[in-house]
Design a protein around this motif. Structure first.
Motif, PDB file in Angstrom:
ATOM      1  N   LEU A 102      62.494  42.898  53.154  1.00  0.00           N
ATOM      2  CA  LEU A 102      62.085  43.741  52.023  1.00  0.00           C
ATOM      3  C   LEU A 102      61.736  42.892  50.811  1.00  0.00           C
ATOM      4  O   LEU A 102      60.725  43.131  50.135  1.00  0.00           O
ATOM      5  CB  LEU A 102      63.199  44.727  51.658  1.00  0.00           C
ATOM      6  N   LEU A 103      62.538  41.886  50.538  1.00  0.00           N
ATOM      7  CA  LEU A 103      62.286  41.007  49.401  1.00  0.00           C
ATOM      8  C   LEU A 103      61.002  40.208  49.611  1.00  0.00           C
ATOM      9  O   LEU A 103      60.186  40.067  48.691  1.00  0.00           O
ATOM     10  CB  LEU A 103      63.472  40.065  49.200  1.00  0.00           C
ATOM     11  N   ARG A 104      60.787  39.718  50.804  1.00  0.00           N
ATOM     12  CA  ARG A 104      59.589  38.952  51.113  1.00  0.00           C
ATOM     13  C   ARG A 104      58.339  39.839  50.965  1.00  0.00           C
ATOM     14  O   ARG A 104      57.334  39.422  50.390  1.00  0.00           O
ATOM     15  CB  ARG A 104      59.658  38.395  52.533  1.00  0.00           C
ATOM     16  N   ASN A 105      58.409  41.071  51.467  1.00  0.00           N
ATOM     17  CA  ASN A 105      57.267  41.988  51.371  1.00  0.00           C
ATOM     18  C   ASN A 105      56.997  42.389  49.931  1.00  0.00           C
ATOM     19  O   ASN A 105      55.844  42.579  49.530  1.00  0.00           O
ATOM     20  CB  ASN A 105      57.489  43.226  52.230  1.00  0.00           C
ATOM     21  N   ALA A 106      58.033  42.506  49.122  1.00  0.00           N
ATOM     22  CA  ALA A 106      57.841  42.892  47.720  1.00  0.00           C
ATOM     23  C   ALA A 106      57.209  41.747  46.934  1.00  0.00           C
ATOM     24  O   ALA A 106      56.452  41.989  45.985  1.00  0.00           O
ATOM     25  CB  ALA A 106      59.179  43.268  47.093  1.00  0.00           C
ATOM     26  N   ASN A 107      57.456  40.500  47.307  1.00  0.00           N
ATOM     27  CA  ASN A 107      56.922  39.351  46.586  1.00  0.00           C
ATOM     28  C   ASN A 107      55.573  38.875  47.107  1.00  0.00           C
ATOM     29  O   ASN A 107      54.937  38.042  46.480  1.00  0.00           O
ATOM     30  CB  ASN A 107      57.919  38.186  46.642  1.00  0.00           C
ATOM     31  N   GLN A 108      55.133  39.393  48.241  1.00  0.00           N
ATOM     32  CA  GLN A 108      53.845  38.969  48.789  1.00  0.00           C
ATOM     33  C   GLN A 108      52.723  39.727  48.111  1.00  0.00           C
ATOM     34  O   GLN A 108      52.804  40.919  47.862  1.00  0.00           O
ATOM     35  CB  GLN A 108      53.790  39.252  50.293  1.00  0.00           C
ATOM     36  N   ARG A 109      51.614  39.008  47.853  1.00  0.00           N
ATOM     37  CA  ARG A 109      50.408  39.632  47.301  1.00  0.00           C
ATOM     38  C   ARG A 109      49.302  39.478  48.329  1.00  0.00           C
ATOM     39  O   ARG A 109      49.214  38.454  48.999  1.00  0.00           O
ATOM     40  CB  ARG A 109      50.009  38.935  46.005  1.00  0.00           C
ATOM     41  N   PRO A 110      48.443  40.464  48.435  1.00  0.00           N
ATOM     42  CA  PRO A 110      47.358  40.359  49.407  1.00  0.00           C
ATOM     43  C   PRO A 110      46.407  39.220  49.031  1.00  0.00           C
ATOM     44  O   PRO A 110      46.313  38.830  47.876  1.00  0.00           O
ATOM     45  CB  PRO A 110      46.656  41.709  49.340  1.00  0.00           C
ATOM     46  N   ALA A 111      45.686  38.687  50.038  1.00  0.00           N
ATOM     47  CA  ALA A 111      44.738  37.592  49.797  1.00  0.00           C
ATOM     48  C   ALA A 111      43.663  38.067  48.824  1.00  0.00           C
ATOM     49  O   ALA A 111      43.154  39.181  48.918  1.00  0.00           O
ATOM     50  CB  ALA A 111      44.115  37.155  51.113  1.00  0.00           C
ATOM     51  N   GLY A 112      43.301  37.218  47.895  1.00  0.00           N
ATOM     52  CA  GLY A 112      42.276  37.552  46.897  1.00  0.00           C
ATOM     53  C   GLY A 112      42.776  38.449  45.781  1.00  0.00           C
ATOM     54  O   GLY A 112      41.986  39.011  45.025  1.00  0.00           O
ATOM     55  N   TYR A 113      44.084  38.595  45.695  1.00  0.00           N
ATOM     56  CA  TYR A 113      44.640  39.475  44.661  1.00  0.00           C
ATOM     57  C   TYR A 113      44.444  38.838  43.297  1.00  0.00           C
ATOM     58  O   TYR A 113      44.676  37.661  43.089  1.00  0.00           O
ATOM     59  CB  TYR A 113      46.133  39.680  44.936  1.00  0.00           C
ATOM     60  N   ARG A 114      43.935  39.631  42.312  1.00  0.00           N
ATOM     61  CA  ARG A 114      43.826  39.233  40.910  1.00  0.00           C
ATOM     62  C   ARG A 114      44.318  40.363  40.047  1.00  0.00           C
ATOM     63  O   ARG A 114      43.888  41.492  40.227  1.00  0.00           O
ATOM     64  CB  ARG A 114      42.356  39.008  40.551  1.00  0.00           C
ATOM     65  N   PRO A 115      45.201  40.054  39.162  1.00  0.00           N
ATOM     66  CA  PRO A 115      45.644  41.134  38.275  1.00  0.00           C
ATOM     67  C   PRO A 115      44.488  41.606  37.416  1.00  0.00           C
ATOM     68  O   PRO A 115      43.574  40.843  37.085  1.00  0.00           O
ATOM     69  CB  PRO A 115      46.735  40.495  37.425  1.00  0.00           C
ATOM     70  N   ALA A 116      44.497  42.882  37.045  1.00  0.00           N
ATOM     71  CA  ALA A 116      43.415  43.472  36.237  1.00  0.00           C
ATOM     72  C   ALA A 116      43.319  42.782  34.895  1.00  0.00           C
ATOM     73  O   ALA A 116      42.233  42.537  34.387  1.00  0.00           O
ATOM     74  CB  ALA A 116      43.646  44.959  36.060  1.00  0.00           C
ATOM     75  N   HIS A 117      44.369  42.481  34.293  1.00  0.00           N
ATOM     76  CA  HIS A 117      44.378  41.805  32.998  1.00  0.00           C
ATOM     77  C   HIS A 117      45.360  40.656  33.104  1.00  0.00           C
ATOM     78  O   HIS A 117      46.553  40.856  33.262  1.00  0.00           O
ATOM     79  CB  HIS A 117      44.819  42.784  31.905  1.00  0.00           C
ATOM     80  N   ALA A 118      44.825  39.458  33.050  1.00  0.00           N
ATOM     81  CA  ALA A 118      45.683  38.298  33.156  1.00  0.00           C
ATOM     82  C   ALA A 118      46.215  37.951  31.781  1.00  0.00           C
ATOM     83  O   ALA A 118      45.451  37.627  30.878  1.00  0.00           O
ATOM     84  CB  ALA A 118      44.908  37.122  33.722  1.00  0.00           C
ATOM     85  N   PRO A 119      47.478  38.072  31.581  1.00  0.00           N
ATOM     86  CA  PRO A 119      48.017  37.704  30.279  1.00  0.00           C
ATOM     87  C   PRO A 119      47.949  36.197  30.090  1.00  0.00           C
ATOM     88  O   PRO A 119      48.001  35.447  31.040  1.00  0.00           O
ATOM     89  CB  PRO A 119      49.464  38.180  30.356  1.00  0.00           C
ATOM     90  N   GLY A 120      47.771  35.790  28.905  1.00  0.00           N
ATOM     91  CA  GLY A 120      47.694  34.370  28.611  1.00  0.00           C
ATOM     92  C   GLY A 120      47.054  34.154  27.251  1.00  0.00           C
ATOM     93  O   GLY A 120      46.645  35.102  26.576  1.00  0.00           O
ATOM     94  N   PRO A 121      46.905  32.932  26.821  1.00  0.00           N
ATOM     95  CA  PRO A 121      46.313  32.679  25.502  1.00  0.00           C
ATOM     96  C   PRO A 121      44.827  33.023  25.513  1.00  0.00           C
ATOM     97  O   PRO A 121      44.129  32.839  26.506  1.00  0.00           O
ATOM     98  CB  PRO A 121      46.534  31.191  25.296  1.00  0.00           C
ATOM     99  N   ALA A 122      44.374  33.531  24.410  1.00  0.00           N
ATOM    100  CA  ALA A 122      42.942  33.865  24.284  1.00  0.00           C
ATOM    101  C   ALA A 122      42.157  32.571  24.139  1.00  0.00           C
ATOM    102  O   ALA A 122      42.583  31.638  23.472  1.00  0.00           O
ATOM    103  CB  ALA A 122      42.744  34.746  23.052  1.00  0.00           C
ATOM    104  N   LEU A 123      40.984  32.534  24.753  1.00  0.00           N
ATOM    105  CA  LEU A 123      40.151  31.334  24.685  1.00  0.00           C
ATOM    106  C   LEU A 123      39.297  31.389  23.409  1.00  0.00           C
ATOM    107  O   LEU A 123      38.586  32.344  23.177  1.00  0.00           O
ATOM    108  CB  LEU A 123      39.271  31.237  25.922  1.00  0.00           C
ATOM    109  N   LEU A 124      39.388  30.390  22.645  1.00  0.00           N
ATOM    110  CA  LEU A 124      38.577  30.290  21.420  1.00  0.00           C
ATOM    111  C   LEU A 124      37.419  29.331  21.676  1.00  0.00           C
ATOM    112  O   LEU A 124      37.591  28.347  22.412  1.00  0.00           O
ATOM    113  CB  LEU A 124      39.426  29.769  20.264  1.00  0.00           C
ATOM    114  N   PRO A 125      36.244  29.633  21.116  1.00  0.00           N
ATOM    115  CA  PRO A 125      35.120  28.705  21.332  1.00  0.00           C
ATOM    116  C   PRO A 125      35.425  27.329  20.702  1.00  0.00           C
ATOM    117  O   PRO A 125      36.076  27.237  19.674  1.00  0.00           O
ATOM    118  CB  PRO A 125      33.936  29.373  20.654  1.00  0.00           C
TER     119      PRO A 125
END
Length: 127
Positions: A102-125
């Motif tokens: 159950l723990l392994r299945n809960a932590n697995q992500r399907p191949a090619g998975y990308r979160p809709a909004h990746a949190p992180g620092p905003a890129l400045l030009p």
């Protein structure tokens, strides 16, 4: 009468008496060992008769039977306890395997998975 004759002749009974028939034994009653059976020798009969003393043989056979019965009961209890422990171990192992899956299945992500909004620092030009 037999006890009186044994006292007069200085003979002791081949079977020490058990204390009240309980699991506890008196100090004079030691467990029968295989060597005791192999080396046991019986006295001759009295009054010119040939052979072994039948009473002494029967007393010893009763003791052997009692010791064997005790050993078989102890072995049966041990088998029951072993069975109970093995069943408990199997159940525990199954529960652990299920929890791990159950723990392994809960932590697995399907191949090619990308979160809709990746949190992180905003890129400045770059300037």
């Amino acid at each position: 009468m037999r006890h009186l004759v044994e006292r007069l002749l200085g003979r002791r009974s081949a079977v020490p008496e058990r204390a009240g028939g309980t699991a506890y034994r008196s100090a004079s009653c030691v467990p029968l060992r295989p060597a005791d059976v192999r080396t046991r020798r019986f006295g001759r009969t009295r009054l010119g008769r040939r052979g072994l003393d039948p009473e002494e043989v029967l007393i010893f056979l009763d003791r052997v039977a009692a010791e064997l019965a005790d050993a078989q009961r102890a072995a049966e209890r041990a088998r029951g306890e072993t069975h109970r422990i093995k069943d408990a171990l199997r159940r525990w192992q199954s529960e652990q395997a299920q929890a791990r899956d159950l723990l392994r299945n809960a932590n697995q992500r399907p191949a090619g998975y990308r979160p809709a909004h990746a949190p992180g620092p905003a890129l400045l030009p770059y300037r």
